[in-house]
Design a protein around this motif. Structure first.
Motif, short mmCIF file in Angstrom:
data_model
loop_
_atom_site.label_atom_id
_atom_site.label_comp_id
_atom_site.label_asym_id
_atom_site.label_seq_id
_atom_site.Cartn_x
_atom_site.Cartn_y
_atom_site.Cartn_z
N ALA A 255 -1.64 19.23 4.87
CA ALA A 255 -2.55 18.09 4.69
C ALA A 255 -1.88 17.00 3.86
N LEU A 256 -1.26 17.39 2.75
CA LEU A 256 -0.66 16.40 1.84
C LEU A 256 0.45 15.60 2.53
N LEU A 257 1.26 16.28 3.33
CA LEU A 257 2.38 15.59 3.97
C LEU A 257 1.94 14.62 5.06
N GLY A 258 0.66 14.69 5.44
CA GLY A 258 0.11 13.68 6.35
C GLY A 258 0.20 12.27 5.78
N ALA A 259 0.46 12.16 4.47
CA ALA A 259 0.69 10.84 3.85
C ALA A 259 1.87 10.12 4.49
N HIS A 260 2.76 10.88 5.13
CA HIS A 260 3.91 10.25 5.81
C HIS A 260 3.53 9.57 7.11
N ILE A 261 2.26 9.18 7.25
CA ILE A 261 1.91 8.20 8.28
C ILE A 261 2.12 6.79 7.71
N PRO B 150 10.26 3.90 10.33
CA PRO B 150 8.87 4.28 10.03
C PRO B 150 8.50 5.59 10.76
N TRP B 151 7.37 6.18 10.34
CA TRP B 151 6.86 7.39 10.98
C TRP B 151 5.93 7.05 12.16
N ASP B 152 5.53 5.76 12.24
CA ASP B 152 4.57 5.34 13.27
C ASP B 152 4.73 3.84 13.47
N LYS C 160 18.66 1.75 2.47
CA LYS C 160 19.19 1.38 1.15
C LYS C 160 18.55 2.18 0.01
N ASN C 161 17.39 2.79 0.27
CA ASN C 161 16.77 3.61 -0.77
C ASN C 161 17.18 5.08 -0.66
N SER C 162 16.85 5.67 0.48
CA SER C 162 16.97 7.13 0.62
C SER C 162 18.09 7.56 1.55
N MET D 201 11.24 11.19 11.87
CA MET D 201 10.75 12.26 11.00
C MET D 201 11.91 12.76 10.15
N LEU D 202 11.60 13.08 8.89
CA LEU D 202 12.59 13.73 8.02
C LEU D 202 12.69 15.20 8.42
N PRO D 203 13.80 15.86 8.09
CA PRO D 203 13.87 17.31 8.32
C PRO D 203 12.69 18.07 7.70
N THR D 204 12.25 17.67 6.49
CA THR D 204 11.11 18.35 5.86
C THR D 204 9.80 18.10 6.60
N ASP D 205 9.69 16.95 7.28
CA ASP D 205 8.50 16.69 8.11
C ASP D 205 8.54 17.59 9.35
N GLY E 25 0.80 -1.23 0.00
CA GLY E 25 0.00 0.00 0.00
C GLY E 25 0.83 1.28 0.00
N PRO E 26 1.72 1.44 1.00
CA PRO E 26 2.49 2.70 1.06
C PRO E 26 3.32 2.98 -0.18
N VAL E 27 3.99 1.97 -0.71
CA VAL E 27 4.85 2.22 -1.87
C VAL E 27 4.01 2.54 -3.12
N LEU E 28 2.76 2.04 -3.16
CA LEU E 28 1.85 2.40 -4.26
C LEU E 28 1.40 3.86 -4.14
N VAL E 29 1.14 4.29 -2.91
CA VAL E 29 0.79 5.71 -2.71
C VAL E 29 1.97 6.58 -3.11
N ARG E 30 3.16 6.16 -2.73
CA ARG E 30 4.35 6.96 -3.07
C ARG E 30 4.57 7.02 -4.59
N LEU E 31 4.28 5.90 -5.29
CA LEU E 31 4.40 5.93 -6.75
C LEU E 31 3.41 6.92 -7.37
FE1 DDH Z 1 7.46 10.93 0.86
N1 DDH Z 1 9.27 10.07 1.27
N2 DDH Z 1 8.34 12.75 0.68
N3 DDH Z 1 5.67 11.73 0.32
N4 DDH Z 1 6.63 9.06 0.96
C1 DDH Z 1 9.53 8.75 1.54
C2 DDH Z 1 8.59 7.74 1.63
C3 DDH Z 1 7.24 7.91 1.40
C4 DDH Z 1 9.67 13.04 0.88
C5 DDH Z 1 10.68 12.11 1.11
C6 DDH Z 1 10.47 10.75 1.30
C7 DDH Z 1 5.43 13.04 0.05
C8 DDH Z 1 6.34 14.10 0.19
C9 DDH Z 1 7.68 13.95 0.49
C10 DDH Z 1 5.29 8.79 0.81
C11 DDH Z 1 4.32 9.66 0.32
C12 DDH Z 1 4.51 11.03 0.08
C13 DDH Z 1 10.94 8.58 1.74
C14 DDH Z 1 11.64 7.26 2.05
C15 DDH Z 1 11.53 9.82 1.60
C16 DDH Z 1 13.00 10.15 1.74
C17 DDH Z 1 11.87 6.42 0.78
C18 DDH Z 1 12.59 5.12 1.11
O1 DDH Z 1 13.65 5.20 1.75
O2 DDH Z 1 12.10 4.05 0.71
C19 DDH Z 1 9.88 14.47 0.84
C20 DDH Z 1 11.23 15.16 1.02
C21 DDH Z 1 8.66 15.03 0.61
C22 DDH Z 1 8.37 16.47 0.53
O3 DDH Z 1 7.43 16.84 -0.20
C23 DDH Z 1 9.01 17.40 1.19
C24 DDH Z 1 4.07 13.20 -0.41
C25 DDH Z 1 3.44 14.53 -0.82
C26 DDH Z 1 3.50 11.95 -0.39
C27 DDH Z 1 2.11 11.53 -0.79
O4 DDH Z 1 1.85 10.41 -1.03
C28 DDH Z 1 1.02 12.50 -0.93
C29 DDH Z 1 5.03 7.43 1.21
C30 DDH Z 1 3.65 6.76 1.25
C31 DDH Z 1 6.25 6.87 1.58
C32 DDH Z 1 6.52 5.45 2.11
C33 DDH Z 1 7.04 4.55 1.00
C34 DDH Z 1 7.39 3.16 1.48
O5 DDH Z 1 8.02 2.43 0.69
O6 DDH Z 1 7.05 2.76 2.60
#
Ligand code: DDH
Length: 290
Positions: free
Chosen positions: A167-173, A187-189, A180-182, A228-232, A40-46
């Motif tokens: 609101a949009l950044l609430g996706a980081h729940i 996790p955030w929770d 190895k990726n970033s 939390m990321l610095p941007t969070d 689910g989460p990685v699909l939302v991120r895609l």
């Molecule tokens: Fe994000 N995100 N994101 N993100 N994101 C990461 C993972 C996930 C930033 C950085 C990262 C959004 C905005 C930002 C999701 C959704 C959304 C990771 C970690 C980083 C880094 C990746 C990894 O290591 O696998 C930054 C910076 C921003 C920013 O805008 C400042 C937004 C807007 C969304 C959205 O969906 C609306 C999700 C879900 C994940 C978790 C993915 C996973 O595999 O689990």
């Protein structure tokens, strides 16, 4: 660039609900992915990254052309890990070859969001695959190191205001960061696959410590291994953002409705939809059992 929605001919709500169901069933049967988080989460991120190339100044990028299918776009270092999502969706595309990639990637996000307990999210079809020449140069994805003014300036490229950004950044729940990726870790929770307003509760209530991780990046850590990321964290450091963090921490309904609105806006940025294209609302798998 003008992007006119042209929905797949002759397809109805039932056809798209079938795709939703195929994605949701596959999520269920492959729930062991990423130590039990599931896809689910990685699909939302895609869905986010395939929309995140948008630039309001020339209406380029965005979800319309489905260009994340090209290596040129997907190879951005900031998109590491998303190959898991495209591989997950490949067999769905083989099952429904008439579906455009832009529609597939955005519908994947909407399906995942709803199946993980998120808001009902109306979705419109009509993205049309464009060629490799429409892939924007790398550099349009956000970096995690930024402060509040970086975040504000970044989302201005989409035309999103402070309330919409929070609101949009609430996706980081959902989901987690992977070393190895970033180069970030954790996790955030505790719950990585339940959509809620807990991102905001965690930001406000936990005791956060800025620490160097194993990849030498600075991240905010709290007890129980959440991060939390610095941007969070920037969202509680900036008073204009903080106001909305507090609002969404207090009011889950307001968060769900505002998140839905800004997520739909994100997935549709730059696309002109004819009035005749009705937003489709999908039933979750659970609702269909009733
Ligand atoms: Fe994000 N995100 N994101 N993100 N994101 C990461 C993972 C996930 C930033 C950085 C990262 C959004 C905005 C930002 C999701 C959704 C959304 C990771 C970690 C980083 C880094 C990746 C990894 O290591 O696998 C930054 C910076 C921003 C920013 O805008 C400042 C937004 C807007 C969304 C959205 O969906 C609306 C999700 C879900 C994940 C978790 C993915 C996973 O595999 O689990």
């Amino acid at each position: 660039t003008l992007h006119i929605a042209r929905p797949e001919k002759g397809k109805t709500l039932a056809d798209f609900q079938n795709i939703y169901n195929s994605i949701a069933e596959k999520m269920k049967s492959e729930s062991a992915y990423d130590d039990g988080t599931g896809y689910g989460p990685v699909l939302v991120r895609l869905s986010w990254h395939s929309s995140a190339t948008y630039d309001k100044n020339d209406n380029s990028g965005g979800s319309y052309g489905g260009t994340f299918r090209f290596k040129k776009e997907a190879s951005d270092v900031l998109s590491k890990g998303l190959e898991n999502a495209t591989k997950f969706l490949d067999p769905i595309h083989s099952e429904y070859p008439w579906l455009s990639h832009g529609d597939l990637y955005t519908l994947g996000g909407v399906t995942a969001l709803q199946e993980l307990g998120g808001p009902k999210t109306p979705w419109r079809p009509g993205r049309v695959d464009t060629g490799p020449e429409t892939v924007p140069a790398h550099g349009r994805l956000p970096i995690p190191e930024g402060n509040a003014s970086y975040v504000r300036n970044y989302y201005d490229r989409f035309g999103f205001n402070d309330q919409e950004v929070v609101a949009l950044l609430g996706a980081h729940i959902l989901g987690k960061t992977h070393l190895k990726n970033s180069g970030y870790d954790g996790p955030w929770d505790d719950d990585t696959n339940i959509f809620s307003n807990e991102f905001f509760g965690n930001l406000l209530e936990r005791k956060w410590t800025l620490e160097k991780n194993a990849a030498s990046n600075m991240q905010y850590n709290a007890k129980g291994g959440i991060m939390m990321l610095p941007t969070d964290y920037a969202l509680v450091q900036d008073p204009k953002y903080l106001k909305y963090v507090k609002k969404y921490a207090d009011d889950q309904d307001a968060f769900f409705s505002d998140f839905r609105d800004i997520y739909v806006k994100l997935l549709e940025r730059g696309i002109s939809f004819d009035d005749s294209i009705e937003p489709l609302v999908f039933k979750t798998l659970k609702e269909q059992l009733k």
